[in-house]
Structures are given as structure tokens and as C-alpha cells.
Design an enzyme around this catalytic site. Structure first.
Site, PDB file in Angstrom:
ATOM      1  N   LYS A   1       0.819  -1.223   0.000  1.00 33.79           N
ATOM      2  CA  LYS A   1       0.000   0.000   0.000  1.00 33.79           C
ATOM      3  C   LYS A   1       0.849   1.267   0.000  1.00 33.79           C
ATOM      4  O   LYS A   1       0.589   2.179  -0.758  1.00 33.79           O
ATOM      5  CB  LYS A   1      -0.914   0.049   1.237  1.00 33.79           C
ATOM      6  CG  LYS A   1      -2.050  -0.941   1.228  1.00 33.79           C
ATOM      7  CD  LYS A   1      -3.064  -0.620   2.334  1.00 33.79           C
ATOM      8  CE  LYS A   1      -2.471  -0.641   3.740  1.00 33.79           C
ATOM      9  NZ  LYS A   1      -1.896  -1.921   4.138  1.00 33.79           N
TER      10      LYS A   1
ATOM     11  N   ARG B   1      11.596  -1.774  11.270  1.00 33.80           N
ATOM     12  CA  ARG B   1      10.371  -1.260  11.889  1.00 33.80           C
ATOM     13  C   ARG B   1      10.027  -2.116  13.102  1.00 33.80           C
ATOM     14  O   ARG B   1      10.007  -3.334  13.011  1.00 33.80           O
ATOM     15  CB  ARG B   1       9.231  -1.310  10.864  1.00 33.80           C
ATOM     16  CG  ARG B   1       8.617   0.033  10.567  1.00 33.80           C
ATOM     17  CD  ARG B   1       7.549  -0.083   9.522  1.00 33.80           C
ATOM     18  NE  ARG B   1       6.278  -0.538  10.063  1.00 33.80           N
ATOM     19  CZ  ARG B   1       5.126  -0.410   9.409  1.00 33.80           C
ATOM     20  NH1 ARG B   1       5.103   0.138   8.215  1.00 33.80           N
ATOM     21  NH2 ARG B   1       4.010  -0.844   9.945  1.00 33.80           N
TER      22      ARG B   1
ATOM     23  N   ARG C   1      -9.995   1.549   8.704  1.00 35.04           N
ATOM     24  CA  ARG C   1      -9.648   0.159   8.989  1.00 35.04           C
ATOM     25  C   ARG C   1     -10.698  -0.535   9.838  1.00 35.04           C
ATOM     26  O   ARG C   1     -10.577  -1.730  10.080  1.00 35.04           O
ATOM     27  CB  ARG C   1      -8.328   0.116   9.754  1.00 35.04           C
ATOM     28  CG  ARG C   1      -7.084  -0.041   8.879  1.00 35.04           C
ATOM     29  CD  ARG C   1      -5.873   0.158   9.780  1.00 35.04           C
ATOM     30  NE  ARG C   1      -4.742  -0.631   9.430  1.00 35.04           N
ATOM     31  CZ  ARG C   1      -3.557  -0.127   9.028  1.00 35.04           C
ATOM     32  NH1 ARG C   1      -3.421   1.170   8.837  1.00 35.04           N
ATOM     33  NH2 ARG C   1      -2.552  -0.913   8.794  1.00 35.04           N
TER      34      ARG C   1
ATOM     35  N   ARG D   1      -0.896  -8.516  13.369  1.00 37.43           N
ATOM     36  CA  ARG D   1      -1.413  -7.476  12.472  1.00 37.43           C
ATOM     37  C   ARG D   1      -2.275  -8.094  11.370  1.00 37.43           C
ATOM     38  O   ARG D   1      -3.299  -7.546  10.980  1.00 37.43           O
ATOM     39  CB  ARG D   1      -0.250  -6.670  11.872  1.00 37.43           C
ATOM     40  CG  ARG D   1       0.328  -5.673  12.892  1.00 37.43           C
ATOM     41  CD  ARG D   1       1.737  -5.229  12.542  1.00 37.43           C
ATOM     42  NE  ARG D   1       1.822  -4.545  11.290  1.00 37.43           N
ATOM     43  CZ  ARG D   1       2.899  -4.553  10.502  1.00 37.43           C
ATOM     44  NH1 ARG D   1       3.985  -5.235  10.862  1.00 37.43           N
ATOM     45  NH2 ARG D   1       2.905  -3.889   9.383  1.00 37.43           N
TER      46      ARG D   1
ATOM     47  N   ARG E   1      11.279  -6.528   4.935  1.00 34.22           N
ATOM     48  CA  ARG E   1      11.273  -5.108   5.326  1.00 34.22           C
ATOM     49  C   ARG E   1      11.859  -4.951   6.740  1.00 34.22           C
ATOM     50  O   ARG E   1      12.555  -3.970   7.016  1.00 34.22           O
ATOM     51  CB  ARG E   1       9.838  -4.556   5.289  1.00 34.22           C
ATOM     52  CG  ARG E   1       9.777  -3.071   5.585  1.00 34.22           C
ATOM     53  CD  ARG E   1       8.400  -2.494   5.350  1.00 34.22           C
ATOM     54  NE  ARG E   1       7.462  -2.869   6.400  1.00 34.22           N
ATOM     55  CZ  ARG E   1       6.163  -2.597   6.389  1.00 34.22           C
ATOM     56  NH1 ARG E   1       5.628  -1.980   5.354  1.00 34.22           N
ATOM     57  NH2 ARG E   1       5.376  -2.951   7.379  1.00 34.22           N
TER      58      ARG E   1
HETATM   59  P1  AMP Z   1       0.631   0.846   8.800  1.00 30.67           P
HETATM   60  O1  AMP Z   1       1.869   1.626   8.553  1.00 30.67           O
HETATM   61  O2  AMP Z   1      -0.521   1.291   7.963  1.00 30.67           O
HETATM   62  O3  AMP Z   1       0.860  -0.633   8.723  1.00 30.67           O
HETATM   63  O4  AMP Z   1       0.195   1.158  10.315  1.00 30.67           O
HETATM   64  C1  AMP Z   1       1.058   0.851  11.388  1.00 30.67           C
HETATM   65  C2  AMP Z   1       0.258   0.799  12.683  1.00 30.67           C
HETATM   66  O5  AMP Z   1      -0.333   2.082  12.952  1.00 30.67           O
HETATM   67  C3  AMP Z   1      -0.910  -0.181  12.691  1.00 30.67           C
HETATM   68  O6  AMP Z   1      -0.512  -1.509  12.991  1.00 30.67           O
HETATM   69  C4  AMP Z   1      -1.769   0.421  13.801  1.00 30.67           C
HETATM   70  O7  AMP Z   1      -1.251   0.159  15.077  1.00 30.67           O
HETATM   71  C5  AMP Z   1      -1.620   1.920  13.545  1.00 30.67           C
HETATM   72  N1  AMP Z   1      -2.638   2.385  12.579  1.00 30.67           N
HETATM   73  C6  AMP Z   1      -2.429   2.873  11.328  1.00 30.67           C
HETATM   74  N2  AMP Z   1      -3.590   3.207  10.747  1.00 30.67           N
HETATM   75  C7  AMP Z   1      -4.569   2.918  11.652  1.00 30.67           C
HETATM   76  C8  AMP Z   1      -5.982   3.018  11.637  1.00 30.67           C
HETATM   77  N3  AMP Z   1      -6.652   3.476  10.561  1.00 30.67           N
HETATM   78  N4  AMP Z   1      -6.660   2.628  12.745  1.00 30.67           N
HETATM   79  C9  AMP Z   1      -6.007   2.179  13.836  1.00 30.67           C
HETATM   80  N5  AMP Z   1      -4.684   2.030  13.908  1.00 30.67           N
HETATM   81  C10 AMP Z   1      -3.957   2.405  12.825  1.00 30.67           C
END
Ligand code: AMP
Length: 188
Positions: free
Chosen positions: A11, A131, A86, A142, A125
Site C-alpha cells: 500500500k 520497523r 480500517r 497485524r 522489510r
Molecule cells: P501501517 O503503517 O498502515 O501498517 O500502520 C502501522 C500501525 O499504525 C498499525 O498496525 C496500527 O497500530 C496503527 N494504525 C495505522 N492506521 C490505523 C488506523 N486506521 N486505525 C487504527 N490504527 C492504525
């Protein structure tokens, strides 16, 4: 528009490219949270423990942050959301934000990739970027949370006739082309 897809589907990579091509900002809630964690802001402090565990940050925290971001001037002509909504609650909130701004979604792109592929990519990654939420245990969590709370949103947007599904397996350029081709009829 909105980009959906499991962690590791690509994404973030695709959001940057589509944002360039369409000349609209890519808004990644994960990136905003990570920046706040790095700067140790109040928001970062509230979000970090959820992120480290692979859980979602509570809706009220996330929704307020997105409302604030979409209110900034660069988002008035359109935007691409990467990683939001989400949850069903976030979908309802986004509907409200768009209605308030007199905007509507043109498309929801779901990038699909099977679990083995995304786990492999996320572990790669982890080695490259370090990360903190890319350890195997947290990756599995996740993916579980995604399957439970976010995957069902695809059906909801399909019912609204907004969903476009794109195969996320292949070269980065190839996937970008697939997304642009799928979007063409929707962007007018
Ligand atoms: P991502 O980089 O999109 O994988 O997001 C990393 C982390 O940020 C996720 O595992 C969540 O802990 C938090 N996060 C990101 N977007 C959301 C969202 N829309 N709702 C809740 N938590 C989020």
C-alpha cells in the site's frame, strides 16, 4: 480514494506512486503515527503501545487525527488515504467527514496478496528498515486484526459500488499500471 489491503501488500509503495500520478496527497495514518512516535508527541505516546503490539490505535484517536489532516488545505482537491479506514466505525466517521466537506469517494482500491507472500515481504522489510512492528509475532497479529476488522470493509464498499480489486503480486511498476488502469473509468 482509499487504499485497502493487508500489511505487506504494498500500500505505501503504491500510494506514493498513485499520489504522484493523480497529483493528490497520499495520507498514511501509519506514517503520521510513526512520525508522532519519533517526535514523542502526546499523540505518539497514546499510539505507541498499540502499534508495538500490532493492535489498532483506538478509533477516537485515529478519527480525530484524520479529521484534522483532511481539513488541511492540500486535501481540498482530493486525497488518497493509505491505511484508513480500517474499522466499521472509521468508515462511518469518514462518511461524516466527506459529507461535511461536500466530497465523496471515487474509488476504494483493495490490493490483494496471499498471507505467505505478505509475511515474506514484511520479514524482508524488517531486515531492511527495522520497523519495530515487523517481528514475526507482531506481523501475525497485524494480519489477524486485518482479517477480523478490515477485510470485511471490502464487502461494504463493494455494496456501494466503489471497490476495485487489484492483484498485488508482481513487479512494483506492473501493480501501479494495474491500479491506474482499474481507476481510469472511475476518475473521469
Ligand atoms: P501501517 O503503517 O498502515 O501498517 O500502520 C502501522 C500501525 O499504525 C498499525 O498496525 C496500527 O497500530 C496503527 N494504525 C495505522 N492506521 C490505523 C488506523 N486506521 N486505525 C487504527 N490504527 C492504525
Amino acid at each position: 480514494m482509499v487504499l485497502l489491503g493487508p500489511p505487506g501488500a504494498g500500500k505505501g509503495t503504491q500510494a506514493a506512486r498513485i499520489s504522484d500520478r493523480l497529483a493528490v496527497p497520499a495520507i498514511s495514518t501509519g506514517d503520521i503515527f510513526r512520525a508522532n512516535v519519533a517526535e514523542q508527541t502526546e499523540l505518539g505516546r497514546r499510539a505507541q503501545r498499540y502499534m508495538d503490539a500490532g493492535e489498532y490505535v483506538p478509533d477516537e484517536v485515529t478519527n480525530a487525527m484524520v479529521r484534522d489532516r483532511l481539513g488541511q488545505s492540500d486535501a481540498t482537491g482530493g486525497f488518497l488515504l493509505d491505511g484508513y479506514p480500517r474499522t466499521a466505525d472509521q468508515v462511518a466517521e469518514l462518511d461524516g467527514m466527506l459529507a461535511d466537506a461536500g466530497q465523496r469517494l471515487d474509488a476504494v482500491v483493495e490490493i490483494t496478496a496471499d498471507t505467505d507472500e505478505v509475511v515474506t515481504r514484511l520479514l524482508r522489510r524488517a531486515a531492511e528498515q527495522g520497523r519495530p512492528d515487523d517481528t514475526e509475532v507482531v506481523i501475525r497479529r497485524r494480519l489477524e486484526v486485518y482479517a477480523e476488522q478490515t477485510a470485511p470493509l471490502a464487502d461494504l464498499y463493494a455494496e456501494r459500488d466503489l471497490l476495485v480489486q487489484v492483484d498485488g503480486i508482481g513487479e512494483v511498476d506492473e501493480v501501479t499500471d494495474r491500479i491506474m488502469t482499474a481507476l481510469e473509468p472511475r476518475l473521469g
